[in-house]
Design a protein around this motif. Sequence first.
Motif, PDB file in Angstrom:
ATOM      1  N   UNK A  61      40.077  51.489  46.842  1.00 31.83           N
ATOM      2  CA  UNK A  61      40.469  51.187  45.461  1.00 31.83           C
ATOM      3  C   UNK A  61      41.525  52.176  44.988  1.00 31.83           C
ATOM      4  N   UNK A  62      42.653  51.672  44.526  1.00 33.69           N
ATOM      5  CA  UNK A  62      43.710  52.540  44.007  1.00 33.69           C
ATOM      6  C   UNK A  62      45.045  51.833  44.084  1.00 33.69           C
ATOM      7  N   UNK A  69      45.006  48.710  42.174  1.00 31.72           N
ATOM      8  CA  UNK A  69      44.896  48.942  40.724  1.00 31.72           C
ATOM      9  C   UNK A  69      46.241  48.799  40.013  1.00 31.72           C
ATOM     10  N   UNK A  70      47.326  48.624  40.791  1.00 31.76           N
ATOM     11  CA  UNK A  70      48.607  48.262  40.170  1.00 31.76           C
ATOM     12  C   UNK A  70      48.590  46.797  39.761  1.00 31.76           C
ATOM     13  N   UNK A  71      47.701  46.049  40.403  1.00 34.70           N
ATOM     14  CA  UNK A  71      47.670  44.604  40.170  1.00 34.70           C
ATOM     15  C   UNK A  71      46.437  44.174  39.370  1.00 34.70           C
ATOM     16  N   UNK A  72      45.315  44.825  39.672  1.00 32.93           N
ATOM     17  CA  UNK A  72      44.058  44.417  39.050  1.00 32.93           C
ATOM     18  C   UNK A  72      43.564  45.448  38.037  1.00 32.93           C
ATOM     19  N   UNK A 111      40.335  51.231  35.826  1.00 28.46           N
ATOM     20  CA  UNK A 111      41.571  51.581  36.546  1.00 28.46           C
ATOM     21  C   UNK A 111      42.531  50.419  36.381  1.00 28.46           C
ATOM     22  N   UNK A 112      43.802  50.717  36.216  1.00 24.42           N
ATOM     23  CA  UNK A 112      44.782  49.651  36.030  1.00 24.42           C
ATOM     24  C   UNK A 112      44.729  49.104  34.621  1.00 24.42           C
ATOM     25  N   UNK A 168      44.257  31.062  41.966  1.00 22.40           N
ATOM     26  CA  UNK A 168      43.934  31.102  40.541  1.00 22.40           C
ATOM     27  C   UNK A 168      45.099  31.609  39.693  1.00 22.40           C
ATOM     28  N   UNK A 169      46.235  31.837  40.338  1.00 13.80           N
ATOM     29  CA  UNK A 169      47.424  32.240  39.598  1.00 13.80           C
ATOM     30  C   UNK A 169      47.270  33.541  38.840  1.00 13.80           C
ATOM     31  N   UNK A 170      46.725  34.560  39.536  1.00 13.81           N
ATOM     32  CA  UNK A 170      46.569  35.860  38.878  1.00 13.81           C
ATOM     33  C   UNK A 170      47.900  36.600  38.892  1.00 13.81           C
ATOM     34  N   UNK A 171      48.418  36.859  37.713  1.00  6.89           N
ATOM     35  CA  UNK A 171      49.647  37.651  37.626  1.00  6.89           C
ATOM     36  C   UNK A 171      49.289  39.083  37.300  1.00  6.89           C
TER      37      UNK A 171
END
Lengths: 214, 390
Positions: free
Chosen positions: B88-89, B96-99, B48-49, B386-389
Motif C-alpha cells: 500500500x502506497x 494511494x495516488x489512485x485510490x 491515504x490518498x 467500473x470506470x474508477x478515475x
Amino acid sequence: MPDSTPIMSATGRQLRVDLQRIADMVGRNTRLLDVGCGDGALLDYLVHEKGVDGRGIEISTAGVNACVTQGLSVIQGDADTDLDHYPDDAFDFVILSQTIQATRNPRDVLENMLRIGKKAIVSFPNFGYWRVRLGLLFFGHMPITKALPYDWYDTPNIHQCTITDFVRLCDRLGITIERSIALNNLGHTRRIHSSVFLANLVGEQGVFLLTKRR
Amino acid sequence: MSTPQTGSVSRLVVPQTAGKVVRLGTTTPLRLDCGVDLADFPMAYQTYGTLNADKSNAILITHALSGDQFVADPHPITGRPGWWHLAVGPGKVIDTDRYFVVCSNVLGGCMGTAGPKEIDPKTGEPWGLTFPVITIADMVRAQAMLLDHLGVTQLFSVIGGSMGGMQVLQWASMYPDRVLTAVPIATAAHHSAQNIAFHEVGRQSIMADPEWRGGDYLKQGTNPNRGLSIARMVAHITYLSEPALHRKFGRRLQDRSQITFGFDADFQVESYLRHQGSTFVDRFDANSYLYITRAMDYFDLAEQYGGLLADAFDRTATRFCVISFTSDWLYTTAASRDIVHALNAVAANVSFAEIISDAGHDSFLLEEPEFWKVLGGFLEGAAQRFGVRK
C-alpha cells in the motif's frame, strides 16, 4: 493445433483459428463460462469483442494467475470437480476447448455443461484424423501430431475420441448438435453433418455447438 | 535474547498525536450481536490518498488479529513501517495516488478504537472484561459507521487477509450494495476447530498469568506480559510454515557453539520466538487479544444464513477475488475453495488464485510478486469495468 495466421480483431486482439471458430458461435452480451480457459486468450477476446459476462475455470496455477492478472474472472479448478457447484442454467454458453479429452469423466462433464449452460461449445483433437490413423497403421506407435503433440507416457489426454465417437455420445445422451465443423491442418473448415465419415477423416479438430434435446 | 519481563507496569499508550480518531454512535448507538448498545465510542483510523469527486475510488483495508490502522505509515509505538507498507502506497499494488484508502482499528482493538483498554464513559475507568464481547459483524458495522462519517457510500473494494478476510466476507454479505469488489485473502468463512484450539491456548496463557488479575490488570497496575507473549509465540508458529522455519533457523544455535544442557534459548528459533513475544507486548493489550480471538472463533458466516454459505452471497453483484497460499496451513486453500464454491453456487463473479509460496499464512504480508500481480490485475480490471478515475 492449426497453424494458419491468427485472425486479428478491430482492437488488435488475435485468436488462433480454432478459437475464432468457437468465438463465432457465441452470441453477443451473453453470460459465458470457459472451462479450461488456459491463458485466457479466448475469454479475453469474448469479453472485449463480444461484450460477454465471461468467467473461466483453469487447472494450472500459471494460467489462472495470467488470467486474473489481465482482469479476467477466473478460478483455479477443474472440469471434473468444479462444475458441480454451479446452479442450473447459470450461463448462456459453456465452452470446453481442447479439454474434454483430458477429463476423467467426459460424459459427466458434458452433461454438467448442459445443466449449467443453455448451450455448450466443445472442441477437441480428432483421433480419427487421417494422419493419426496412418501413424498407427504404418508406424505402429501412438501418433504424435500438431494437435496431439505428446508421447503416450506423458500425455494429459486420457480420453481420446474421434468425431464419430463424439457424435455417437451426443446421440446417446440426448444432446442436439446445432452446429458442427471440422478444421483441417490449414485451418480450413467443413461442416460435419454433410458427411461425418469424411469430416472424421480430414478433420484435425472438431468444434460442436450443443443444446439439450427438448 | 531476554525472556519476557514480568511485573513491569507499563500501560500501552498510543501517542495522542498518532492517527485520526472519531467518536461514533453519538446519536444512534451501535447495537452489538451480544445485545449491548455501544454509544459514543472512539474509532481510530488512517486514510491515504484522496477521495475523488464522484467518490468512486475508496478502498477499505481490514486488518488481521495483531494488525492496526497503521497500514502504510510507521507504527507510532514501535516506529516500524506499516504492516502492509509493501503493498500500500504511492505506485504500489494498492496505489494511494489512485485510490482513497481507509484502514481502521477494529472494535475491541487496542490502538484507539473502543476496546477493553479504553475508558468506559460510564465509570471513567478502563472497560477490562466489562467490555461487551464483540463479533466480526460488529467490527464491520462499526466500519460502516466510519465510512458514513467519511461520506463514502460505496467502496470500490474491501481488501483484507486472515481476520481481515473474514471482515471482507462479512462486508460482502451484509452490505452487498456498498461493495463493488471484495478481496478475501488467506481466510475462511468459519473458524475451524484447529483455529479455535490454537486461540484457546493463547487465551489460557494470558489468563494463567497472575498479573492478569481476572482481566483487571489496568486498574491494579499490573501487566500480563508473560502470558501475552506466550500467546504470541504460539500464534506466530501458526503463521509460518515448517519449510520457512527450517530455512530461517534449521537447528542452528543462538550465539553459542554447543548446546548448554539447560533451558536457556540454545536454538535460534527459540530466541526468535521469545523476541516475537517480548516485542508484541509493547504494542498489544492482553484483554484485546482475548476479545479479538473470541470474535474470530465465533465467526461462521454460513451459520448467520441458516447454514448454507451460498445464501450469504445470494444475488450478489460484487466481484470477488479469493486468494490463498500453498503453504498456509492455518487458513488453507481448501477453506478458500469452500468460499469459491459458495460463490459459484450463486453464479457470482469470482476469481480465485492459489499463490505458490513456502512462507505460510504470513505470505500475504511479505514480498510475493505473483500475489501482487494477481491482486493488481484484478483491481485494474475492475477499475476499468467500473470506470474508477483518479
